[in-house]
Design an enzyme around this catalytic site. Structure first.
Site, short mmCIF file in Angstrom:
data_model
loop_
_atom_site.label_atom_id
_atom_site.label_comp_id
_atom_site.label_asym_id
_atom_site.label_seq_id
_atom_site.Cartn_x
_atom_site.Cartn_y
_atom_site.Cartn_z
N LYS A 74 0.85 -1.20 0.00
CA LYS A 74 0.00 0.00 0.00
C LYS A 74 0.88 1.24 0.00
CE LYS A 74 -3.87 1.68 2.93
NZ LYS A 74 -4.66 1.32 4.14
N SER A 149 -9.52 1.13 3.56
CA SER A 149 -8.75 2.02 2.72
C SER A 149 -7.73 1.31 1.82
CB SER A 149 -7.98 3.03 3.59
OG SER A 149 -7.07 2.36 4.45
N SER A 173 -9.69 -1.55 7.47
CA SER A 173 -9.16 -1.23 6.13
C SER A 173 -8.41 -2.36 5.43
CB SER A 173 -8.27 0.00 6.20
OG SER A 173 -9.05 1.15 6.35
#
Lengths: 459, 68
Positions: A74, A149, A173
């Site tokens: 990420k 997320s 997330s």
């Protein structure tokens, strides 16, 4: 192909890291225009690293199952010399001079970093419709969100770009995109995996973990990233163990908790049906299904929201004069956080301690809890409300986080695995929650319920 | 003050000098009111012996302390 299958093929010399990396880059090139899962592609660096990995493997210098495997992280994990944006325009040109601990340890394990995945702005939301770097789309249906997320990580793994992408989880997330994208998402115990070098959202709520196509893959990654790190003041010195379950592990005699409050309220009926089917599967494999009343999760969610509002706003307040640098949803949350009183933050932390003790009692009665991960399957992009169980217009963000958020302030390990699909073919997620540091246990149960690879979207 | 609201967020924001525009405050007031409604009864249930979950450690824990 799963990560461990690719690793086995590498060991048998049936393929090479260069071939695996080239295939990953080709798939990214083909599918990224329609998903936007990868924000930064590191093609040249990846090819060079793969070449080195092949040389090391040829010399018999294997570093473990990740050696030579293409992966992604990420875009909030710091990567030395590679832009790290956190999905924010504030950091659009930030190039760290160091790796996050997780990245450092993955590289030390021989993994080949092919790119960085897109995400919800500042990891503060669940749609991954990023106003600065574009909308991320769900490989199962490009008109739907991947969750967030860590939406890019979920989408990249579901689309088969990489077999593992790292995510972070402050209020669901990792688990929400795992649920919406039909992959495995592991949030380890707070302190089990170092937070150092990951851009912070909530100091006391952030967790780092992998999204993968199989349970054993997630466990193999945890074997590499778990452990004490002096650079993270909340890192645990508790010894690590081998987290990889057997291919067909026994769950005979395990007490699997079936919550009779909260977790089955206001679900999409197809989610309810698929999760209850998972209980029957567990029972058929010898587990004992134990109905339990869980502590007040709605209250824990409230406490978690208040703590996150305050922690995120405290961190980002220096940037808040540049209001046009934030998306509307994130700015709204940051404004709310600045209005949380210090006394309320402290009282939320006091309530958190009490709730942690209440939850600890649950582990006397059961070994784990099974719950839905999300009450719904992936919503459409731009959809802001859902109607469930007679409640109209529930906010999509609050609905998506309702069953996962409370686990973060408790710091408990949890894994989401796919457990079916709705009538549109969209994946349904099952959450398995365990006592602190019981990652090996919840992964064993997950493996028993998902012994193979996650389903592949029609792309 | 809004009769449904236990706090006047605009006044608090202005008094604190936060620089949050009024239109933004109007948008977030409903969310803050809802959170307030859920949170206040929980605070009322706290007893004086309830310590915060985050504690200051004057030194890092030893292996034995943490491994337990």
């Amino acid at each position: 192909m799963t990560l461990l299958e690719a690793a086995a093929a590498l060991r048998r010399r049936e393929t090479s890291s260069a071939e695996l990396t080239a295939a990953a880059l080709q798939r990214i090139e083909r599918l990224n225009p329609s998903t936007n899962a990868m924000q930064t592609v590191m093609a040249d660096a990846a090819r060079e690293r793969a070449r080195q990995a092949d040389e090391e493997l040829a010399r018999g210098e294997g570093r473990g199952p990740l050696h030579g495997i293409p992966i992604a992280v990420k875009d909030l994990f710091c990567t030395a010399g590679v832009r790290t944006t956190g999905g924010s325009s504030l950091f659009a040109n930030y190039v760290p001079d160091h790796d996050a601990t997780v990245v450092e340890w993955l590289r030390a394990g021989g993994a080949v970093l092919v790119g960085k995945t897109g995400m919800h702005e500042l990891a503060y939301g669940i749609t991954s419709s990023n106003p600065h770097f574009g909308v991320i789309r769900n490989p199962w249906d490009r008109d739907r969100i991947p969750g967030g997320s860590s939406g890019g990580s979920g989408a990249a793994v579901a689309a088969g770009m990489v077999s593992m992408a790292m995510g972070t989880d402050t209020g669901g997330s990792i688990r929400i995109p795992a649920s919406f994208c039909g992959v495995v998402g592991l949030k380890p115990t707070y302190g089990r995996v170092s937070r150092y070098g990951g851009m912070t959202l909530g100091f006391s709520l952030d967790h780092m973990g992998p999204l993968t196509r199989s349970v054993r893959d997630a466990a193999a990654v945890l074997n590499v990233i778990a452990g004490y790190d002096s650079r993270d003041p909340t890192s645990s010195r508790r010894p690590v163990e081998n987290y990889v379950p057997d291919l067909e592990p026994s769950i005979r005699g395990l007490r699997v908790g079936l919550p009779d409050n909260f977790y089955f309220d206001r679900l999409d009926p197809e989610v309810d049906s698929a999760v209850r089917a998972a209980f029957r599967t567990a029972e058929s494999r010898g587990a004992e299904i134990v109905p339990v009343r869980v502590p007040d999760i709605a209250a824990i969610n409230t406490v978690a929201r208040l703590i996150l509002l305050a922690e995120a706003s405290a961190l980002l307040e220096p940037h808040l004069e540049q209001r046009d640098r934030f998306g509307a949803d994130v700015l709204s949350l940051l404004d709310q956080g600045r209005l949380v009183a210090a006394t309320d933050y402290i009282n939320a932390q006091r309530l958190r301690g009490r709730m942690q003790r209440e939850f600890a009692g649950l582990w006397q009665r059961v070994d784990c809890l099974l719950t839905p991960t999300t009450p719904i399957t992936a919503p459409r992009i731009g959809e802001t409300t859902v109607s469930l169980g007679g409640v109209q217009n529930e906010d999509v963000r609050l609905a998506s986080t309702r069953l996962v958020r409370g686990i973060n302030p408790l710091g408990l390990p949890a894994v989401s695995i796919p457990c079916g699909a709705d009538r549109r073919g969209l994946p349904i997620g099952l959450q398995i929650v365990g006592p602190p540091f019981a990652e090996a246990l919840i992964l064993r149960i997950a493996q028993a319920l998902l012994p193979g690879e996650a389903p592949v979207p029609p792309i | 003050m809004n009769k449904d609201c236990s706090k006047d967020w605009k006044k608090i924001a202005h008094a604190s000098g936060l620089g949050v525009p009024d239109e933004a405050l109007e948008r977030i007031a409903q969310s803050l009111d809802a959170l307030e409604t859920d949170f206040r009864p929980l605070v009322a249930s706290l007893t004086p012996d309830a310590e915060p979950a985050t504690v200051f450690r004057p030194a890092p824990p030893t292996d034995e302390e943490d491994a337990g």
